[in-house]
Design a protein around this motif. Structure first.
Motif, short mmCIF file in Angstrom:
data_model
loop_
_atom_site.label_atom_id
_atom_site.label_comp_id
_atom_site.label_asym_id
_atom_site.label_seq_id
_atom_site.Cartn_x
_atom_site.Cartn_y
_atom_site.Cartn_z
N LYS A 186 -17.64 3.47 12.33
CA LYS A 186 -18.05 4.49 11.37
C LYS A 186 -16.89 5.39 11.04
CE LYS A 186 -23.00 4.86 11.95
NZ LYS A 186 -24.11 5.75 12.26
N LYS A 187 -16.85 5.75 9.80
CA LYS A 187 -15.77 6.61 9.35
C LYS A 187 -16.02 8.02 9.85
CE LYS A 187 -13.25 7.92 5.24
NZ LYS A 187 -13.17 7.82 3.77
N GLN A 188 -15.01 8.67 10.21
CA GLN A 188 -15.15 10.03 10.71
C GLN A 188 -14.22 10.95 9.97
OE1 GLN A 188 -13.96 9.87 14.75
NE2 GLN A 188 -11.80 9.84 14.26
N LYS A 189 -14.50 12.25 10.08
CA LYS A 189 -13.62 13.24 9.46
C LYS A 189 -12.49 13.55 10.43
CE LYS A 189 -16.71 15.41 6.19
NZ LYS A 189 -17.20 16.70 5.67
N ALA A 215 -20.90 1.68 -0.25
CA ALA A 215 -21.89 0.69 0.17
C ALA A 215 -21.37 -0.25 1.23
CB ALA A 215 -22.35 -0.11 -1.05
N SER A 216 -20.08 -0.34 1.31
CA SER A 216 -19.52 -1.30 2.26
C SER A 216 -19.30 -0.73 3.65
CB SER A 216 -18.19 -1.82 1.73
OG SER A 216 -17.27 -0.72 1.65
N LEU A 217 -19.59 0.52 3.84
CA LEU A 217 -19.32 1.12 5.13
C LEU A 217 -20.15 0.49 6.24
CD1 LEU A 217 -18.87 4.91 4.36
CD2 LEU A 217 -17.13 3.23 4.96
N HIS A 218 -21.42 0.20 5.94
CA HIS A 218 -22.25 -0.37 6.99
C HIS A 218 -21.71 -1.71 7.47
CE1 HIS A 218 -25.77 -1.03 9.43
NE2 HIS A 218 -25.94 -2.25 8.85
N GLU A 262 -0.18 3.04 -4.16
CA GLU A 262 0.61 2.89 -2.94
C GLU A 262 -0.30 2.61 -1.76
OE1 GLU A 262 3.83 2.88 -2.32
OE2 GLU A 262 4.32 3.03 -4.44
N LEU A 263 0.14 1.70 -0.89
CA LEU A 263 -0.69 1.31 0.25
C LEU A 263 -0.95 2.49 1.18
CD1 LEU A 263 -2.02 -1.19 1.44
CD2 LEU A 263 0.04 -1.56 2.80
N SER A 264 -0.02 3.42 1.19
CA SER A 264 -0.20 4.57 2.06
C SER A 264 -1.38 5.43 1.65
CB SER A 264 1.07 5.43 2.08
OG SER A 264 1.38 5.85 0.76
N ASP A 265 -1.80 5.25 0.42
CA ASP A 265 -2.95 6.03 -0.03
C ASP A 265 -4.26 5.39 0.39
OD1 ASP A 265 -1.24 7.78 -1.18
OD2 ASP A 265 -1.28 6.81 -3.17
N VAL A 266 -4.20 4.13 0.76
CA VAL A 266 -5.41 3.41 1.18
C VAL A 266 -5.68 3.72 2.63
CG1 VAL A 266 -6.51 1.16 1.38
CG2 VAL A 266 -4.89 1.62 -0.48
N GLU A 267 -6.93 3.92 2.97
CA GLU A 267 -7.27 4.17 4.36
C GLU A 267 -6.96 2.92 5.18
OE1 GLU A 267 -11.13 5.50 7.01
OE2 GLU A 267 -11.06 5.91 4.85
N PRO A 268 -6.25 3.07 6.30
CA PRO A 268 -5.82 1.89 7.08
C PRO A 268 -6.99 1.02 7.50
CG PRO A 268 -4.68 3.84 7.82
CD PRO A 268 -5.71 4.32 6.83
N ASN A 269 -8.13 1.62 7.84
CA ASN A 269 -9.25 0.81 8.31
C ASN A 269 -9.69 -0.21 7.28
OD1 ASN A 269 -9.82 1.59 10.96
ND2 ASN A 269 -10.64 3.54 10.23
N ILE A 270 -9.51 0.15 5.99
CA ILE A 270 -10.00 -0.73 4.93
C ILE A 270 -9.24 -2.04 4.92
CG2 ILE A 270 -10.21 -0.98 2.44
CD1 ILE A 270 -10.79 2.02 2.27
N ARG A 306 -9.58 -4.05 8.43
CA ARG A 306 -10.89 -4.56 8.87
C ARG A 306 -10.99 -6.08 8.87
NH1 ARG A 306 -15.58 -5.83 6.20
NH2 ARG A 306 -14.66 -5.20 4.24
N PRO A 307 -10.57 -6.76 7.82
CA PRO A 307 -10.74 -8.23 7.84
C PRO A 307 -9.98 -8.90 8.97
CG PRO A 307 -10.21 -7.44 5.64
CD PRO A 307 -9.99 -6.29 6.57
N PHE A 308 -8.80 -8.43 9.19
CA PHE A 308 -7.98 -9.06 10.25
C PHE A 308 -8.57 -8.80 11.62
CE2 PHE A 308 -5.29 -7.95 6.63
CZ PHE A 308 -4.78 -9.18 6.29
#
Length: 1757
Positions: free
Chosen positions: A186-189, A325-328, A13-21, A24-26
């Motif tokens: 950067k991803k944050q908690k 690895a893709s965070l940077h 489900e898309l809701s399980d994916v982090e929105p930033n991911i 990001r491309p758009f």
């Protein structure tokens, strides 16, 4: 990519994916400066879909980061420009994404900075004039939606601490510079509880809102409509529609940064004009710099961009790298080299803070700054946009509870809005008025003086004479007033907060005057402004009427418990609560504000504020009145102070408003708090050396603690105008510095140092701001200022920083001297004073329940409102406006009725009467004009409707309504039922007040109509003689309208009127009397009939109004000098009232007493209306005889019957003399009509003798001819046991003659008979017959009166009514209408001079039947007398028995023969005997038959000798005497027969009762009188009938007497008594041979002439002694007087029989006796005073023959 995300089945489900991911491309595409517009547009479209489809889960822990990144990317979007059209498409998509981002639920995660950037980006597009209008309008609409959403979420935010607010504000300022090292990507908690989007539900609580979805349909302009899945209130555009709610404001932190948009004008862009140079165009929508900066990017060069706002936590951001690895790669570095990373927090800290109040305040401040007309950077478009968005914000939010926002409203917003009212651009003017309405609708409780200034500005605009002022501006100002007035309780709050405030304008009163004046057009033509003024006035009326209606419904327990009636109205409440709307019915639209306000007050736990001038939060009307009176005195004192201060102070001391002697503290406080005082006069007054202590008190009123000296001086100098003299300034400043130095802990070395510094500040102010000084010198610098003050502070220097602050403060803001400056400087000063007043206790604004002071408000507004309504109604032709005016009239009437304002209602009715044109139009034109005038008909319907509904409070207005009714009557427009009135004579029982025109009745009318016809035919076509079709239709319309008005309801429902209103109505009707100007007789008759009907409708309370009605009838009847229709109706009306009201015991006696008014009328007038009275009395007796119980009342009725039936003149006690004081007014109370009635003279006797009744009722007609002493010595017979006693009581010289005596020896009553009307007589006899034939109606109270009345009618009907009117009874003459007096009257009623149609029962028809009528009347009377005669004994016996059974304490009723004879039998026999003397043979014969039957009836046998002697003396002898007259010359034979029967009757009665008669001592006199009549009758006839009958009767008597031994005497010489001798001596005179024929064997000695003479002389000596006898002895006979003598006061009271002489000489023993005993009684009392005496016997009193015979004859002695 988007399709891959949405369609991929491999992913979870898309809701399980982090929105930033997946974002990001758009976002990278959007941020990239290398992409072209179309590509950037596609990326933006994709982002928009993510938002619209709800693919971003608001509850996801990374949602906040994603949203923040999205906002940052879109607001900083960069792309390569191609052409302007394509570029604008991208900009449009940016707007769309920003809008969707903010409006969807995930938008709640946006930070304050992001929201500000989003708004800033939209503003830049909106204000960039190089962009197309479509794009700019789209941006404008986007801003509207965003502002609406943001402010609708305001209730979810809490006010933060001031220090934190300030910190946040600084962060929110747009500023240039780099960002922190932290990377945006950067991803944050996340914190465990991410912020959620909270909205207000419909119930007012807060609840979580699920994710929204985007509907597929696009609304206007492609703006998506965001729907809400749940039923909760959404924050979307559609669901957060503005509900006008009340709100308010308080303090704020003033942030006045204008740098946000100041660079707009300097910005240069080629967005609309593509560059011709090669390269790539980059367009940025930046949040801190210019809208778009164009740069040609070569290699790594890019446009300069201002930094993005950031919100940092207190701790440093800790970056953590993920294992991925893709965070940077997610890090983003802008062209400046700034790395953007998602903000990160410590593990135990919060994540990104969602936006809240700070961004709303900054947005609000920015919007306010856009509306400043004095800012040169603000264009008209910007100001208009600012106003538009402010309007949205005010509509969407309740701002009052938020102090940071409220401060902005109080100061900058209000000031800018008021300044915009002066601009000449309509769009700005209209928008500012709209915003002002929203402000004062919701926050007026915090803006007291701002509201006052606003209303004054509106009033100035409305009254402006400036030709440049647009008409539309005045129109809009009036509309604004109308809108404000419609706010519940707004006008009430104006009244209590301003009119009832000592130092505020009388706003409500001034507004009312202005609107009233403005409702009257100068040119006469109605414009919109006039109607708007009226509408504003009517708002007060509308609300007041609604409150009154609610109270009526509440009081009658009929109120519907609907949702709109939330709370019951509580005007009369005296509690001290400040709940602004407690107890009033409020519309649902204001319920939200009410509930929110209550919640806010409860949450804040604020104490209710109450102005110091009031004793409670809801003062009563009296307290407000006292305050207003005091305010008037204060204003007068202020005016006098401004001219001469001492005079003003003295005036206030005289009025008790200031203490005397003067209290310095009190006066100082008054000088400080009164803003109307002249500042120059204050300065001169407090600086006067005489008032040094006052100056100290004045300075002490200031609070200088904690203020820098320049700040304190500024405050001080703004309170008065500093005088110009140096010593005065020195004194004022010295006192100031001493006080300031003391309260601030002596900060300087000496007081003189403070004084010098204060003086230096004043000099600096003059140097910096005085134009004259600036022209001559260069303004002082800071160094010069410091240098001037070097060493002044006790040889030391002042604090240099303080001096610098003072310098800058004075340089930047002038200390304004009151009344010295003008323009903007003065405006600033006035505004600062206003803000200062608002911050004090003066600024407390009291909210009150709607309707609290409606009574007071209506008192002030009704006059102007009704005047304006009347004017508009009169001038307008538009149906809508007319109906609005009528509705206003009705509402005013309802309020007047509710509060009992009679004067208001009267004014209203008078106005409406004027509009009906009934009073102003001529009668002849009225039907046509009224029928064709729709407005007049509406006014008439309204007038009658209001009179029907609210007649209770009508007073003077009744007069106008009655005048209108009269006009309708004259014009023949009233319903027929109102014109048909009751009549007694008419066969159908009614008569019309409006007669048909009958020209043929009189030649003059025919001539007039012919002349009229000729006149009309000359003017019109010859064929049109009658009214035209249009006129007929108009008249029909008029009649239909009047029928709908139902004027008769005024009469029928008068029973429900309050007594005072009823009395006024009757007064209005009574005032209509015939005069030479206004009213004629028929008008008065119509009003009289209405009055009578009203009295009958109000018979339950008639006693309250009877005296008024009676006085009016008295005036009409008694004062009438000639008979007319009005008098006739008054007479009929009086009797009708009596018929209706006699059943009411409380009023019956007064009503019957009032019938005596008829007896007080002039005889010839009464005679004219006798027929109406006769018929009316007959009706009255038929219906109410059983209700009449009092002798006085019966006396009134019988007196009336006698007067109008028989022509008897009324008793003198009823005659009105010119000396009566009440005659002029027509008023005479019933007590003044009192009279002496037999009942007052009847002492202990249960009956009244006939002599008393007759003499009493005829007393007025007996002129005095003898003295009172003469009465007992005049030879009159007094009958009755009371006679002598009462004559003893009356002293010989008594002047009171109450009881005129009637000759009882005459068959007549001695009444003065006038002419009578035949029909009246017949009807009166019918009435008598009705009473007599019903035993229940014959009572002890009316028996004797009834008998007397019958005898009166016997006399009246004698000989066929010889005294009937010798002219025809012409009732039509009494109905002649008076001629009109003026031209209008002549034209309006040409028929007014014609006569009323005559009655259908004129005497013309009766001439032939008159003899038969009188014949029947006489026979009827005979029958009545016989009936009473035969029933008398049983009637009296039953009365006596009933009295014994009831044993009342009243008079005793006797049923013995003496009482019966005196009261009943004797008068009845006399009446029958009088008809025996009738000229009509049949009547005579019938009467003789009745007389014979009555005399021989069994009941009479119980009479003793004295009564029988009285029968001869009072009945038979007068009858025989009268029959000697030539009564019927034409009927000789009939008379012979009558005389013969009379003599025979005499003989029979004598012989039948011979035995008791013999016991009389006066028997000889009786016998000799009989012989004398035999003698006369022998010679009376011309035929042999009497010559044969008389001797036979005489023989019978002599034989019987002889057989009885009456003539025999054993003691006499001859064996016969002296009576024998005298008898034959008398008989021999006319029958000389009878003795020989009867008594041949008897030898009777023939005495000589001498002996006979001696005998007669002895008799005469006994009858006429030489000297007066003692009272017990009989008085001498007196020569008869042709004139009747007055009566003695009362009758003697001894025995019921006549007194026999007290001479007790023995019987004659021998012929030598000179005084034969048998002759002595001849001198006994056989007389009664009052009429000529009748001698008994005739032989002894020859004078009687002279008095009773028509021809004189010699009398023997």
């Amino acid at each position: 990519i988007l399709m891959a995300f949405t369609s991929s089945s491999l992913l979870v489900e898309l809701s399980d994916v982090e929105p930033n991911i997946f974002l990001r491309p758009f976002l990278e595409v959007v941020r990239s400066e290398d992409t072209t517009g179309p590509i950037t547009g596609l990326a933006l479209t994709s982002v928009n879909k993510f938002l619209s489809y709800g693919l971003i889960d608001a509850n996801h822990e990374a949602a906040a980061e994603a949203i923040e990144n999205m906002a940052d990317a879109v607001t900083h979007a960069r792309f390569v420009g191609t052409d302007p059209a394509s570029d604008e498409v991208v900009l449009m998509k940016i707007l769309q994404v920003l809008r969707t981002l903010l409006l969807t639920p995930v938008g709640a995660h946006l930070t304050n900075e992001s929201v500000c950037e989003i708004m800033q980006s939209c503003f830049r597009i909106c204000f960039e004039m190089r962009l197309s209008e479509l794009l700019r309008k789209s941006a404008e609409h986007t801003l509207v939606d965003m502002v609406q959403l943001l402010f609708s979420r305001l209730p979810q935010f809490k006010e933060e601490a001031k220090s934190f607010v300030g910190a946040n504000m600084k962060k929110l300022k747009m500023r240039a510079g780099g960002m922190s090292e932290s990377s945006k990507w950067k991803k944050q908690k996340r914190s465990p509880h991410p912020p959620r989007h909270m909205v207000r539900s419909a119930s007012g609580g807060l609840e979580q809102v699920p994710t929204t979805t985007l509907s597929n349909n696009l609304l206007s302009g492609g703006v998506p409509f965001i729907e809400q899945d749940s039923l909760s209130v959404s924050d979307s555009v559609a669901s957060s529609m503005s509900i006008p709610t009340d709100s308010g404001l308080d303090t704020c932190s003033k942030a006045t940064s204008r740098e946000d948009l100041t660079d707009l004008d300097q910005s240069s862009s080629a967005a609309t004009t593509p560059s011709t140079e090669p390269g790539r165009l980059y367009t940025q929508v930046g949040g801190g710099g210019t809208l778009d900066q164009l740069c040609y990017v070569e290699h790594a060069q890019s446009a300069s961009v201002e930094s993005i706002p950031e919100v940092l936590e207190d701790g440093e951001s800790v970056t953590e790298h993920s294992d991925s690895a893709s965070l940077h790669d997610m890090d983003y570095v802008n062209p400046r080299g700034v790395r953007f990373t998602p903000q990160q927090t410590q593990r135990d800290g919060a994540a990104l803070i969602p936006y809240s109040l700070p961004c709303l305040r900054e947005l609000f401040r920015f919007l306010i700054s856009l509306t400043n007309p004095h800012d040169r950077h603000n264009t008209d478009a910007m100001m208009h946009m600012g106003l538009q968005l402010l309007t949205v914000a005010l509509e969407a939010a309740h701002i009052a509870p938020y102090q940071s926002l409220l401060g902005l409203v109080k100061d900058e917003l209000c000031r800018h809005l008021f300044q915009l009212l002066s601009v000449d651009r309509m769009n700005l003017y209209a928008a500012s008025i709209r915003a002002c309405f929203l402000l004062f609708e919701s926050m007026r409780g915090h803006l007291k003086f701002q509201l006052e200034m606003y209303l004054k500005k509106l009033m100035d605009i409305i009254t402006s004479e400036n030709m440049k002022m647009l008409y539309e501006m005045k129109e809009m100002a009036l509309e604004a007033l109308v809108q404000l007035s419609r706010i519940p309780s707004f006008v009430t709050e104006l009244y209590i907060n301003y009119d009832c405030d000592f130092y505020c304008s009388n706003l409500f009163e001034d507004l009312t005057k202005l609107l009233s004046k403005n409702a009257f057009p100068v040119s006469g033509q109605l414009y919109t402004t006039h109607l708007l003024s009226l509408e504003a006035l009517l708002t007060v009326i509308d609300s007041t009427e609604a409150h009154c209606q609610a109270k009526v419904l509440n009081s009658s327990a009929q109120q519907d418990q609907s949702a709109e009636m939330v709370l019951a109205e509580g005007e009369g409440s005296t509690n001290d609560r400040t709940d602004t709307t407690t107890g009033m019915p409020i519309p649902l639209i204001h319920l939200v504000y009410f509930l929110e306000n209550c919640i806010f007050i409860l949450a804040e736990k604020k104490e209710p504020k109450k102005p110091q001038r009031f004793s409670s939060c809801l003062p009563d009307s009296q307290e407000l009145l006292d305050i207003r009176n005091k305010k008037k005195l204060l204003n007068s004192g202020t005016e006098q102070f401004n001219q001469k201060p001492k005079k003003g102070i003295q005036f206030l001391q005289e009025k008790g408003l200031l203490s005397s002697p003067m209290d310095n503290n009190e006066v100082a406080q008054w000088l400080r708090e009164n803003p109307r005082l002249d500042k120059k006069q204050i300065g001169e007054f407090i600086s006067d050396r005489k008032y040094m202590e006052l100056l100290d008190s004045f300075v002490n009123t200031f609070t200088f603690r904690g203020l820098r000296i320049d700040e304190a001086l500024r405050l001080y100098l703004e309170a008065f105008r500093l005088p110009g003299e140096a010593p005065v300034i020195h004194r004022l400043l010295e006192t100031f510095t001493d006080t300031w130095h003391k309260v601030n802990g002596s900060p300087f070395m000496t007081n003189d140092a403070g004084f010098a510094l204060a003086y230096a500040v004043i000099m600096l102010n003059t140097d910096q701001h005085n134009n004259n000084v600036r022209k001559q010198n260069i303004p002082m610098t800071i160094e010069q200022f410091k240098k001037n003050l070097k060493g002044v502070n006790g040889n030391t220097d002042f604090d240099q920083d303080m001096l610098e602050d003072i310098y800058n403060a004075i340089k930047n803001e002038e200390i304004v001297m009151p009344d010295e400056q003008s323009g903007l400087v003065k405006e600033n000063y006035v505004w600062s004073v206003l803000l200062h007043r608002g911050a004090t206790s003066e600024g407390v604004f009291l909210h009150v329940p709607a309707g609290s002071y409606d009574h007071d408000l209506f008192t002030m507004t009704w006059g102007p409102t009704i005047a304006a309504l009347s004017y508009v109604f009169d001038k307008s032709q538009d149906d809508t406006i007319i109906q609005k005016a009528i509705a206003g009239f009705r509402k005013c009437a309802m309020i007047s009725a509710h509060y009992g304002f009679s004067d208001v209602f009267d004014n209203l009715i008078i106005s409406l009467c004027k509009f009906t044109i009934l009073s102003s139009e001529s009668v002849e034109n009225l039907p046509t004009v009224f029928g064709s005038n729709g407005k007049a008909q509406i006014a008439a319907k309204t007038m009658f409707h209001l009179a029907h509904r609210h007649g209770d409070i009508l007073r003077e207005g009744w007069k106008n309504i009655m005048d209108s009714m009269l006009q309708l009557f004259r014009a023949e427009l009233l319903p027929k039922a109102m014109l048909e009135v009751e009549d007694f004579v008419e066969p159908n029982g009614t008569i019309s007040l409006q007669r048909e025109e009958t020209p043929s009745n009189r030649g003059e009318s025919a001539v007039l109509s012919f002349v009229n016809w000729l006149t009309l035919s000359g003017a019109e076509q010859s064929g049109q003689r009658g009214p035209s079709t249009e006129n007929q239709e108009a008249k029909q319309a008029a009649m239909l309208c009047i029928k709908q008005c139902d004027p008769e309801k005024l009469i029928t429902e008068s029973k429900f009127l309050q007594l005072e209103s009823l009395q006024e109505l009757m007064k209005a009707l009574i005032s209509v009397t015939p005069d030479e100007e206004t009213y004629d007789e028929e008008d008065a008759a119509f009003c009289l009939e209405m009055l009578l009907r009203i009295v009958m409708e109000n018979r339950d309370r008639v006693s309250c109004v009877w005296q008024t009605v009676r006085d009016h009838l008295c005036h009409l009847c008694v004062q009438a000098t000639e008979s007319c229709f009005l008098v006739e109706r008054a007479v009929v009306g009086l009797i009708r009232l009596a018929i209706r009201l006699l059943r009411r015991e409380d009023i019956s006696s007064q009503v019957l007493l009032s019938l005596r008014l008829l007896l007080m009328m002039k005889p010839h007038v009464l005679a004219r209306v006798s027929r109406e009275v006769a018929y009316g009395l007959h009706e009255l007796l038929k219906t109410n005889a059983a209700n009449i119980h009092c002798t006085d009342d019966w006396f009134t009725l019988f007196s009336l019957i006698e007067c109008i039936g028989a022509g008897i003149k009324p008793p003198a006690s009823f005659k009105v003399t010119s000396t009566t004081p009440d005659i002029d007014t027509g008023a005479q109370s019933d007590s003044e009509l009192s009279f002496h009635h037999p009942s007052e003279v009847s002492l202990d006797r249960g009956y009244t003798s006939d002599s008393e009744v007759y003499t009493e009722h005829g007393k007025s007609r007996m002129p005095r001819s003898v003295t009172d002493v003469d009465v007992t010595s005049s030879g009159w017979l007094v009958v009755g046991k009371d006679d002598l006693d009462i004559s003893k009581v009356a002293a010989p010289g008594s002047k009171t003659l109450l009881n005129p005596l009637v000759n009882q020896y005459s068959l007549t009553l001695g009444q003065d008979m006038g002419f009578h009307d035949t029909k009246s007589l017949i009807k009166c006899v019918e009435s008598l017959s009705f009473i007599v034939r019903d035993a229940a109606h014959v009572t002890p109270e009316n028996f004797e009166l009834c008998v007397k009345a019958i005898r009166v009618f016997v006399e009246a009907s004698l000989n066929g009514g010889m005294k009937k009117k010798n002219h025809k009874y012409d009732s039509q003459k009494s109905r002649v209408r008076r001629k009109p007096r003026d031209k209008e009257g002549a034209s309006r009623r040409a028929k007014a001079s014609s006569q009323r149609p005559s009655r259908s029962h004129s005497d013309d028809e009766e001439d032939e039947g008159v003899p038969a009528s009188y014949h029947m009347v006489s026979l009827q009377l005979l029958d009545l007398m016989h009936t009473l005669h035969t029933r008398a004994s049983s009637i009296y016996s039953s009365w006596a028995e009933e009295q014994r059974r009831l044993e009342p304490a009243g008079k005793k009723i006797e049923a013995d023969s003496q009482t019966l004879w005196t009261s009943c039998w004797c008068p009845l026999l006399q009446g029958i005997a009088w008809l025996c003397c009738d000229a009509r043979r049949l009547v005579r014969m019938q009467a003789l038959t009745y007389l014979q039957r009555a005399l021989l009836v069994h009941d009479l046998q119980t009479l003793d000798a004295v009564e029988w002697e009285s029968c001869f003396n009072k009945v038979l002898f007068p009858l025989l005497t009268k029959l000697l007259d030539n009564i019927s010359p034409a009927d000789v034979c009939g008379m012979e027969e009558t005389r013969m029967r009379a003599c025979t009757l005499l003989s029979k009665v004598f012989l039948q009762h011979l035995s008791p008669l013999l016991s009389l001592s006066t028997f000889a006199a009786l016998w000799l009188t009989i012989l004398d009549f035999m003698d006369k009758y022998m010679h009376a006839g011309s035929s042999d009938l009497l010559l044969e009958a008389i001797p036979e009767s005489l023989k019978n008597m002599l034989l019987v007497m002889d057989t009885a031994g009456i003539f025999h005497s054993a003691d006499s010489r001859t064996g016969y008594s002296d009576l024998w001798e005298i008898t034959w001596e008398r008989i021999d005179c006319f029958l000389p041979n009878l003795r020989e024929e009867l008594f041949k064997q008897t030898v009777i000695p023939q005495p000589g002439t001498a002996s006979i003479k001696a005998l007669f002389s002895q008799i005469l000596e006994l009858v006429q002694p030489a000297a007066p006898c003692p009272p017990a002895s009989p008085p001498p006979a007196q020569a008869p007087s042709p004139v009747p003598v007055p009566a003695a006061p009362t009758e003697p009271k001894t025995s019921s029989r006549p007194m026999s002489p007290q001479i007790s000489s023995p019987l004659i023993q021998s012929p030598t006796s000179q005084s034969p005993l048998i002759l002595q009684p001849l001198a006994s009392h056989l007389q009664v005073g009052g009429v000529p005496p009748m001698s008994l016997p005739i032989i002894l009193n020859p004078a009687l023959i002279e008095a009773s015979c028509p021809a004189p004859r010699p009398q023997p002695h």
